[in-house]
Every structure is written in C-alpha cells, then in structure tokens.
Scaffold this motif. Structure first.
Motif, mmCIF file in Angstrom:
data_model
loop_
_atom_site.group_PDB
_atom_site.id
_atom_site.type_symbol
_atom_site.label_atom_id
_atom_site.label_comp_id
_atom_site.label_asym_id
_atom_site.label_seq_id
_atom_site.Cartn_x
_atom_site.Cartn_y
_atom_site.Cartn_z
ATOM 1 N N HIS A 96 0.843 -1.202 0.000
ATOM 2 C CA HIS A 96 0.000 0.000 0.000
ATOM 3 C C HIS A 96 0.872 1.244 0.000
ATOM 4 C CE1 HIS A 96 -3.149 2.669 2.183
ATOM 5 N NE2 HIS A 96 -3.374 2.682 0.869
ATOM 6 N N CYS A 156 -0.541 -4.929 8.581
ATOM 7 C CA CYS A 156 0.192 -3.669 8.568
ATOM 8 C C CYS A 156 -0.510 -2.697 9.525
ATOM 9 C CB CYS A 156 0.203 -3.111 7.146
ATOM 10 S SG CYS A 156 1.027 -1.518 7.018
ATOM 11 N N HIS A 208 -2.866 1.025 7.632
ATOM 12 C CA HIS A 208 -4.265 0.986 7.207
ATOM 13 C C HIS A 208 -4.844 -0.412 7.329
ATOM 14 C CE1 HIS A 208 -2.088 4.140 4.925
ATOM 15 N NE2 HIS A 208 -3.152 4.894 5.193
HETATM 16 S S1 FES Z 1 0.838 1.261 4.399
HETATM 17 FE FE1 FES Z 1 0.275 -0.714 4.952
HETATM 18 S S2 FES Z 1 -1.871 -0.660 4.971
HETATM 19 FE FE2 FES Z 1 -1.323 1.348 4.318
#
Ligand code: FES
Ligand SMILES: [Fe+2]
Lengths: 162, 425
Positions: free
Chosen positions: B91, B109, B112
């Motif tokens: 992401h 993660c 988000h």
């Molecule tokens: S950077 Fe990993 S979910 Fe957005």
C-alpha cells in the motif's frame, strides 16, 4: 536465617566497585569477588532468566576466565584497551532484593561511558548481583550485566568491565 | 612500470606476478562511489546468506532481517515452505512486520490494516469494496525476493532473477558446508543468542580478517597467553595440513590444524575423562558413517571460509556463521551466530559455548582486538592521498602457499576486481 546488611551497605560496595573500574584498578576490583565467582554479559536485550549453558552470551566467565580477563586487560597486548580507554560507571536504582547473609540479591541500573580516541560509547542496562556477607564483608558471588539495547551496533564490542 | 605510492585513481587491484606483489588501492575502502558500485555490481546480484532452517522450525515461524541493504521478512508458510518477502507494505510501504522473530497466522500492517497470509497474499483490508475489481492480480500482495534457495539448511537470497542457481554459485564451498553439516546425523541448529554488532571499518577488511591467520599471533597474543595459562588445554593440532584453496567464484578457504579443542571430536585436557570418552564415541560414529579419513578431517581440521562476498563459516574452536553489510564505506553491521548439532549432549553444548566465548564474539579474548585492528586500518586510510596502497603479497613466488600466507585474500580481491570492472548493469 538473617540478613544483616542494608541497602546502604550494598550501595557503598557498588559505588566502590564503580570507582575501581573507573580507575582501572582491576586487581582490587577482583578482590570484591568471592573465590569461584562468575561474571556474565548475555546478548543485548536478553530476559533475566537467560543461561549461558543454552544461549550464546558475550561473556560467561567462570572464576578462571574472570581472573584471566583481568590479567589480559592489564597487558599492552590487549590492543583494544591500549592505550586505556577512559571510563565512567554510573550506578543508580540500587535495590536489595532478598536473601540471607549466606546469599542475597541486589539489582541496579547502570550507564557506563567509554571514551577512546575521541569517540564515546554508551553501555546501558541493569545488573543483577548475588552476594554473600562473609567475615563482616560483602563479597560478590555472581554478577550479570544485562544490556538493555537491541544490539551493540554503536559499541561494537564489550572490551571493558561494564 | 613503477606505480606511484600516492594514488587516487584506478586501478583498484595491482597484481604483478613477476615481482611477486599484490596491492589494493586504499580508495576501495573509503570512496562512497565505490560503495555505490559494490551495491549494484556485487550485493544486488550475489547469493547472500539469510538464515538457517532451524530458525523457522514450524509453520508460521518468522523472522525479520536486513540482508544486502533490504529489510526482509522470512516466514515458513502453512505447507512448511519457507518464503522470503520484502518487508514493505504494497500500500504505502510501511514495514509490515516489526518483530525480530515470532509466530503468526497473518501479518497486519499497522497503518491501514491491510492483512496478508503466510504466502504474502492480501486477504483482508478495511473498506475493500472501495477498490476496483480490475486491479492487477498480485499487485497488492507482499513482494517475494527474486530468488530464495537453501543448501543443507543454509538459506540464501539473490535479488537478481537472472543469477545462476545457488549450488552453481556456491561452487567448491559445498565441500566445506558438507564437512560442517555432517557434524550431526540428525540436524544442525543455530543456538539461541544472536551477536549483532558494528565495526567502524570497511566491510572488506572483515572479509580479509575472517581468514587471515597471519595476524593470529601478534593481534591475539593475549588469547594465546590465556590458552597457555589454561595449561592442559593446549593440545596437539593432529594435522599437518596448512592450506589455502580457491573454491571458485571468489570463495576461498584455509584448512589447518590448531591446538584448541573442537567440540565435535577433538578433546583437550580441560574436558576431563568424560569429554575424552564422549569425543571418542563421536569419532567412532563418524568413522562408521564416513570412513577414517573423512571422520578425522571432520574431527580435527579447522577451516575459515569466506563465501563471496560477505558470508563466513569458521569451523574452528566452535562453528561461527557471520555476515556483514556496509552502511557506509567506514561502517558495517555484523551479525554472527553459532551452529551446533541438535543431538549433542548438554555437556558438549556447554563446552562448545565456553570454547566460542574464549576467542570469538564482542566479549571474547580475541574479536575485540580485531575490532581495534580494523578501525586502525580504516583510520590509516585518511592518508590515502599520500600513502595509497595496501599490500597482500605474502606467499607469492613461493613454491607452495600455506594458510598463514595471503593467497585466500587475493582470491577474494580478484573476484571483487573482476566484478567492479564489469560494465554497469
Ligand atoms: S501502508 Fe500498509 S496498509 Fe497502508
Ligand atoms: Fe582475529
């Protein structure tokens, strides 16, 4: 089963120990230990119950190797400590945990600064001591120095007694 | 041709077989442009050591580790297959896993909350319906490294999809990996306790140092004093061998006898009758498995091996695995472990770890002095403009080379020079 020493007695000993290490008086420092004593430095970030029989330490000296370490550090050929680094051992948060005169436990926090060739390295962590009160004097039976960092990237080695 | 002693330009390596001299330009140790080229011409296309199989024993076991300037996530999936990913979220890039090691079913993660399974597949994300169904397949999964493979439990990665396979790359080193892994007929394991430290010196100085036996006596005088003080601990070397060997692809080894005990089957007096008996039993079993000659080689012979560019297996008074990577021309991060048979006795494990700490590691009686030596070399290179060359000539022009010579380092440097001279990729 009594414990005749106080925290102030332990503090006196630990401050004496720090001053002997600062002054590189390692023979006198060794005199603070009981015959057969041991000195351990587990890998940085270890938990308090770690054992050198099953984990690779940085230092796991029995009495023989501890006396040899002191001899080594007195030589010019201990190159990493020649010329001698300048050290300052800070000891705080001293607690007398429990036990009897035959065996009691003390803990402290420490910050040790080592300066050589204009570079200052910092070792920080906590000590756990096993001590005994023998012939009206406190003797160290076992000292463990835990480094409360993730690794020793900045220091590179543990060449002094911390 | 007389080469000026002051030299700021190329070449990096000067080998003169007529005069029997081999010199390395000190610019190779200090120039950021050299480091940038090393990254692209060496680290980006070599097989680099990642981890040992014992570090991920069960499905879901994982570790995170920096290798070759990348942050990697190494995990054993539900089918038991080891997988290496870049530890970065598809992401916005956050490190997905923040622990050094552990066990997980899924990785989430923190930013988000995209969630990945052990095969790196995106399995869940908040407001998933807001994403186009036409998004390219796999573009939201963790990215695997180009190549991951193992040889006898040692896992390596290669960031270049076009590099030849691992066994081809390892070339002659497999003989020595075999000699190490054959210590156990069950399996070898990494003993708990990582040693992670830094050296204020160029990474190639540590590659050289790892199989430089010429420095042993002067640099490690206090270690030998200690061995003498231990009296009975000083044993026979049990082999007259003293030999450097070119293993191909820049890899080299020295194989030799030494007085210290080896916690496989070369006891010293300090281990007592118990230790001697145990070693005899191990040697007998090795002889059954491999015959006398190979059994004795496993038991008695020491070797220091550098697998180009930055992986060391030193099978000496204990087995150390060591890898290192430059952060700057004069700064490197070192990671070291010890490898041991899973099936050895508790007593032998204790002897092994005691032996290791005598010499090796950041608190040993030897390694801190290597740390000092390498730092002093690096500091000396500030004189580069006036005094510009290292000498690595020892043993040249002799009828035979011995392990105390410097042929093994010349093998490293020839490959380094060959890689650096290649066209930019
Ligand atoms: S950077 Fe990993 S979910 Fe957005
Ligand atoms: Fe060394």
């Amino acid at each position: 089963m009594t414990l005749s020493v106080t925290r102030a007695d332990v503090e006196d000993l630990l401050y004496l120990e720090a001053s002997l290490l600062d002054a590189w008086k390692l023979d006198e420092w060794l005199d603070l230990f009981e015959q057969g004593a041991s000195y351990w430095v587990p890998p940085a970030g270890s938990s308090d119950d770690v054992e050198p029989s099953t984990t690779l330490f940085y230092i796991a000296d029995d009495w023989f190797r501890l006396t040899e370490r002191v001899k080594r550090l007195g030589k010019r050929t201990a190159h990493v400590e020649f010329p001698k680094s300048r050290c300052r051992h800070m000891v705080t948060n001293v607690r007398l945990v429990n036990g009897t005169d035959e065996a009691f436990y003390a803990t402290s926090n420490f910050v040790t600064y080592r300066t050589k060739a204009s570079v200052t390295e910092t070792y920080l962590g906590h000590h756990i001591y096993t001590m005994a009160f023998v012939d009206r004097a406190i003797r160290i039976r076992h000292k463990i120095s835990f480094l409360d960092t993730d690794d020793i990237y900045d220091q590179g080695k543990v060449s002094i007694i911390i | 041709m007389n080469i000026p002693l002051q030299n700021l330009a190329e070449p990096y390596v000067l080998e003169d077989n007529d005069r029997g001299t081999f010199r390395v330009n000190r610019r190779a140790f200090v120039d950021p442009a050299v480091l940038a080229q090393e990254r692209s011409k060496i680290f980006d296309c070599s097989w680099l050591y990642l981890a040992h199989e014992s570090e991920l024993s069960k499905p879901g076991d994982f570790l995170t580790r920096a290798v070759g300037g990348r942050e990697l996530l190494f995990v054993r999936d539900n089918d038991g297959v080891p997988r290496a990913f870049y530890n970065t979220c598809p992401h916005r890039g956050a490190l997905v896993c923040r622990e050094k090691r552990g066990k997980e079913k899924l990785f989430t993660c923190m930013y988000h909350a995209w969630t990945f399974d052990l095969q790196g597949k995106l399995v869940q994300r908040p407001e998933a319906e807001r994403y186009s169904a036409a998004a390219q397949d796999g573009m939201h999964d963790l990215v695997p490294v180009a190549q991951l493979d193992d040889y006898r439990g040692l896992y390596f990665v290669n960031f270049d999809p076009d590099s030849a396979d691992l066994v081809t790359y390892l070339a002659g080193t497999t003989e020595y990996i075999d000699l190490t892994m054959d210590h156990s007929e069950v399996a070898m394991e990494i003993v708990q306790g990582d040693q992670e430290y830094g050296f204020q010196a160029n990474w190639k100085l540590l590659a050289e140092n790892s199989f430089d036996s010429y420095h042993g006596l002067p640099t490690h005088a206090t270690y030998f004093d200690y061995i003498m003080a231990a009296g009975g601990q000083l044993g026979e070397s049990l082999t007259g061998l003293s030999e450097p060997k070119d293993l191909g692809n820049g890899h080299a080894v020295i194989e030799y006898g030494a007085p210290w005990g080896r916690p496989i089957a070369k006891p010293v007096a300090a281990w007592g009758e118990e230790g001697a008996k145990e070693c005899a039993a191990i040697l007998a079993r090795l002889t059954e498995r491999f015959g006398k000659e190979r059994a004795e080689r496993i038991a008695y012979n020491n070797f220091n091996m550098v697998i180009f560019p930055n992986f060391v297996i030193n099978n000496i008074m204990a087995i150390t695995l060591r890898t290192f990577f430059p952060d700057l021309p004069d700064r490197q991060r070192v990671k070291a472990w010890t490898l041991a048979p899973v099936d050895e006795s508790e007593a032998m494990r204790e002897r092994r770890l005691y032996n290791f700490l005598e010499f090796l590691g950041p608190g040993g009686f030897a390694t801190p002095d290597d740390c000092e030596a390498l730092k002093l070399c690096q500091q000396g290179y500030s004189n580069l403009a006036g005094a510009g060359w290292n000498d690595i000539s020892k043993g040249m022009g002799q009828s035979e080379t011995i392990s105390n010579d410097e042929e093994q380092m010349r093998i490293f440097w020839r490959e380094w020079d060959r890689r650096m001279a290649a066209a930019e990729r």
